[in-house]
Design a protein around this motif. Structure first.
Motif, PDB file in Angstrom:
ATOM      1  N   ARG A 107       0.933  -0.708   0.232  1.00  0.00           N
ATOM      2  CA  ARG A 107      -0.188   0.034  -0.153  1.00  0.00           C
ATOM      3  C   ARG A 107       1.021   1.138   0.077  1.00  0.00           C
ATOM      4  NH1 ARG A 107      -5.229   1.309   4.525  1.00  0.00           N
ATOM      5  NH2 ARG A 107      -4.158   0.515   5.424  1.00  0.00           N
ATOM      6  N   ARG A 108       1.872   1.786   0.593  1.00  0.00           N
ATOM      7  CA  ARG A 108       2.766   2.548   0.767  1.00  0.00           C
ATOM      8  C   ARG A 108       3.256   2.408  -0.520  1.00  0.00           C
ATOM      9  NH1 ARG A 108       4.378   6.472   3.337  1.00  0.00           N
ATOM     10  NH2 ARG A 108       6.359   8.033   3.035  1.00  0.00           N
ATOM     11  N   LYS A 195       0.435  10.016  18.407  1.00  0.00           N
ATOM     12  CA  LYS A 195       1.919   9.737  18.570  1.00  0.00           C
ATOM     13  C   LYS A 195       2.815   8.804  18.274  1.00  0.00           C
ATOM     14  CE  LYS A 195       5.352  10.099  23.127  1.00  0.00           C
ATOM     15  NZ  LYS A 195       5.385  10.141  23.990  1.00  0.00           N
ATOM     16  N   LYS A 196       2.575   7.626  18.396  1.00  0.00           N
ATOM     17  CA  LYS A 196       3.264   6.077  17.672  1.00  0.00           C
ATOM     18  C   LYS A 196       2.850   6.302  16.331  1.00  0.00           C
ATOM     19  CE  LYS A 196       0.864   2.519  17.335  1.00  0.00           C
ATOM     20  NZ  LYS A 196      -0.254   1.482  17.325  1.00  0.00           N
ATOM     21  N   TRP A 197       2.430   6.839  15.560  1.00  0.00           N
ATOM     22  CA  TRP A 197       1.883   7.046  14.314  1.00  0.00           C
ATOM     23  C   TRP A 197       3.127   8.118  13.666  1.00  0.00           C
ATOM     24  CZ3 TRP A 197      -3.865   8.253  14.234  1.00  0.00           C
ATOM     25  CH2 TRP A 197      -4.646   6.689  13.988  1.00  0.00           C
ATOM     26  N   SER A 198       3.222   8.794  14.584  1.00  0.00           N
ATOM     27  CA  SER A 198       4.552   9.641  14.070  1.00  0.00           C
ATOM     28  C   SER A 198       5.754   9.245  14.080  1.00  0.00           C
ATOM     29  CB  SER A 198       3.902  11.164  15.407  1.00  0.00           C
ATOM     30  OG  SER A 198       5.507  12.018  14.432  1.00  0.00           O
ATOM     31  N   GLY A 199       5.645   9.066  15.472  1.00  0.00           N
ATOM     32  CA  GLY A 199       7.306   8.224  16.114  1.00  0.00           C
ATOM     33  C   GLY A 199       7.356   6.809  14.618  1.00  0.00           C
ATOM     34  N   ALA A 200       6.501   5.968  13.572  1.00  0.00           N
ATOM     35  CA  ALA A 200       6.992   5.259  13.129  1.00  0.00           C
ATOM     36  C   ALA A 200       7.414   5.663  11.673  1.00  0.00           C
ATOM     37  CB  ALA A 200       5.455   4.819  12.530  1.00  0.00           C
ATOM     38  N   PHE A 201       6.428   6.789  11.388  1.00  0.00           N
ATOM     39  CA  PHE A 201       6.937   8.008  10.211  1.00  0.00           C
ATOM     40  C   PHE A 201       8.514   8.376  10.092  1.00  0.00           C
ATOM     41  CE2 PHE A 201       2.593   7.661   8.954  1.00  0.00           C
ATOM     42  CZ  PHE A 201       2.625   7.218   7.567  1.00  0.00           C
ATOM     43  N   CYS A 216       8.064  -4.344  11.676  1.00  0.00           N
ATOM     44  CA  CYS A 216       7.071  -4.944  11.265  1.00  0.00           C
ATOM     45  C   CYS A 216       6.719  -3.914  11.635  1.00  0.00           C
ATOM     46  CB  CYS A 216       7.615  -6.556  11.601  1.00  0.00           C
ATOM     47  SG  CYS A 216       8.219  -7.633  10.990  1.00  0.00           S
ATOM     48  N   GLU A 217       6.932  -3.477  13.538  1.00  0.00           N
ATOM     49  CA  GLU A 217       5.921  -2.902  13.974  1.00  0.00           C
ATOM     50  C   GLU A 217       5.927  -1.168  13.325  1.00  0.00           C
ATOM     51  OE1 GLU A 217       6.107  -0.723  18.674  1.00  0.00           O
ATOM     52  OE2 GLU A 217       8.022  -2.111  18.083  1.00  0.00           O
ATOM     53  N   LEU A 218       6.528  -0.653  12.161  1.00  0.00           N
ATOM     54  CA  LEU A 218       6.944   0.587  12.021  1.00  0.00           C
ATOM     55  C   LEU A 218       5.800   0.347  10.784  1.00  0.00           C
ATOM     56  CD1 LEU A 218       9.928   2.267  10.413  1.00  0.00           C
ATOM     57  CD2 LEU A 218       7.885   1.840   8.639  1.00  0.00           C
ATOM     58  N   SER A 221       1.665   0.125  12.680  1.00  0.00           N
ATOM     59  CA  SER A 221       1.896   1.601  12.834  1.00  0.00           C
ATOM     60  C   SER A 221       1.118   2.754  11.772  1.00  0.00           C
ATOM     61  CB  SER A 221       2.302   2.223  13.828  1.00  0.00           C
ATOM     62  OG  SER A 221       2.964   1.478  14.614  1.00  0.00           O
ATOM     63  N   VAL A 222       2.298   2.476  10.349  1.00  0.00           N
ATOM     64  CA  VAL A 222       1.566   3.333   9.239  1.00  0.00           C
ATOM     65  C   VAL A 222       0.194   2.928   8.774  1.00  0.00           C
ATOM     66  CG1 VAL A 222       2.440   3.411   6.478  1.00  0.00           C
ATOM     67  CG2 VAL A 222       4.029   3.738   8.508  1.00  0.00           C
ATOM     68  N   GLY A 223      -0.449   1.280   8.396  1.00  0.00           N
ATOM     69  CA  GLY A 223      -1.696   1.204   8.546  1.00  0.00           C
ATOM     70  C   GLY A 223      -2.279   1.276   8.884  1.00  0.00           C
TER      71      GLY A 223
END
Length: 437
Positions: A107-108, A195-201, A216-218, A221-223
């Motif tokens: 998707r990305r 905050k978690k989403w921001s940290g992933a990107f 995988c965790e990143l 969160s992006v999804g």
């Protein structure tokens, strides 16, 4: 990222050089990358890095000329090999990743085929700026200043009576995050998730190697980010609100067709990083400069009108975005050095900002004659759309801290502080302080 050179030049970056240590995220090099930048400028205007698969450009005049020519130097891969998109390509080529992570990577990559703003070239870039620039005009930013001040005061209220604070976690991080979340219509109860989403990107930017589990965790969160905002866009279609999502759905200029859902999602990612992480680093980095120099701290505290000049020098010296990538669309040259078609170029803004050919006493703060022609927000076609937003948030933040926290001082040795593990985004990971409660 594309393979760009049939016969790649020999690596100009020695494995034990300061710049190589910076790319490997050595903690000492992250604390002070400026020796690495100085060595690049001394070595030559253009140096090939096999680690980055890119030519590294470190001198101010050369960076400025590249930024002035968006036709020859495309922004299509602005984050280069250290980005979420580059990680997605790695995932798709590796069957060891779980199916759900590979699905998010796919998707990305699909979304990345709809370039916007930061990674869009003319004339598409001008179209996008026309469609969204009204949200970032000086008048619109001025209208939001009560929001900036309210959030700032609420955060300071939470620790002003304690006599201690950790300025990154307690203040510099939640301030711009709360502001951009409010602008996007995200409710307060989702702030931790946001905050978690921001940290992933941001974790995917400026880190060339990440562990399998962290990737995988990143991507999970992006999804979640994409799922949430896809749903919110559908809700806004039926029930418009006073937020940026509704503005993006309704954006029109001279009858142009609206933004596609994929374009909007890509814009939201850029707003998330540009309106959040970089402002966090600007506030924290500028405060750190003050805390290093008690005389300057007292001067600025006594004269708050110096804060805008301080912010400009903080931007120049600490550049929250240390550099960006470009791709040559044709054979060309930079500083007399030949650049083949398709080659990637890493423009080190933070190095140009300390180039003695452009700035007198480049490593010193000058509050009486600040140097606003720095490269921290880019130049030309792609100058940062949110520059006014970052400046106003940071000015209010610094003035409020100095006014409300008497006797503020670092409670640890500032030269030993750790910085975020990325060579592109720069800021201290934590900044403990004491003050009179």
């Amino acid at each position: 990222m594309p393979e760009v050179l049939n016969a790649k030049p020999g690596d100009g970056i020695a494995p034990d050089s300061p710049f190589a240590r910076l790319l490997s995220l050595d903690p000492a090099a992250l604390r002070c990358p400026f020796d690495a930048y100085a060595s690049l400028r001394e070595q030559g205007p253009v140096v090939w890095s096999g680690r980055l698969n890119a030519f590294v450009v470190s001198r101010y005049p050369d960076i400025r000329e590249v930024l002035r020519d968006p036709v020859t130097f495309s922004s299509r891969h602005a984050s280069g090999s250290s980005s979420v998109t580059a990680l997605a390509e790695r995932i798709m080529n590796n069957p060891d990743f779980p199916e759900d992570v590979r699905g998010q990577a796919e998707r990305r990559l699909r979304l990345s085929r709809s370039p916007v703003l930061l990674n869009a070239d003319p004339p598409l870039h001008q179209r996008h700026r026309r469609l969204v620039s009204h949200a970032f005009t000086p008048r619109r930013i001025a209208e939001m200043e009560p929001l900036f001040q309210r959030v700032t005061d609420e955060l300071v209220d939470a620790f002003a009576g304690k006599g201690t604070a950790e300025l990154v976690a307690d203040f510099a991080l939640p301030l711009p995050m709360t502001v951009i979340a409010t602008i996007l219509g995200v409710p307060p109860e989702l702030m931790a998730t946001f905050k978690k989403w921001s940290g992933a990107f941001t974790r995917g930017v400026g880190a060339l190697d990440l562990p399998h589990g962290e990737i995988c965790e990143l991507f999970r969160s992006v999804g979640e980010f994409y799922d949430y905002f896809t749903d919110q866009l559908e809700i806004r279609r039926g029930a418009p609100a006073d937020d940026l999502l509704t503005d993006l759905l309704g954006a029109r200029v001279d009858g142009e067709h609206p933004l596609t859902p994929d374009e909007i999602l890509q814009m939201l990612v850029q707003f998330l990083i540009g309106g959040n992480e970089t402002t966090t680093n600007l506030i924290a980095g500028t405060m750190l400069h003050l805390l290093r120099d008690p005389v300057r701290l007292d001067r600025v505290k006594a004269d708050p009108e110096l804060v805008p000049a301080l912010i400009e020098e903080g931007l120049r010296l600490e550049a929250p975005t240390q550099g960006m990538f470009r791709t040559a669309t044709a054979g060309t040259e930079i500083g007399g050095h030949p650049i083949p078609e398709g080659a990637m170029i890493y423009l080190v803004f933070a190095s140009g900002n300390r180039d003695a050919c452009e700035f007198a006493d480049p490593d010193m703060i000058d509050l009486d004659a600040p140097r606003p022609h720095h490269l921290a927000f880019g130049r030309g076609e792609h100058v940062c759309l949110g520059a006014n937003l970052a400046r106003r948030e940071s000015i209010i933040a610094i003035r409020t801290l100095l006014a409300r926290l008497p006797g503020i001082a670092a409670s640890v040795e500032v030269d030993d502080l750790d910085y975020h593990p990325t060579f592109i985004l720069r800021g201290p990971a934590r900044l403990p302080v004491t003050f009179t409660a």
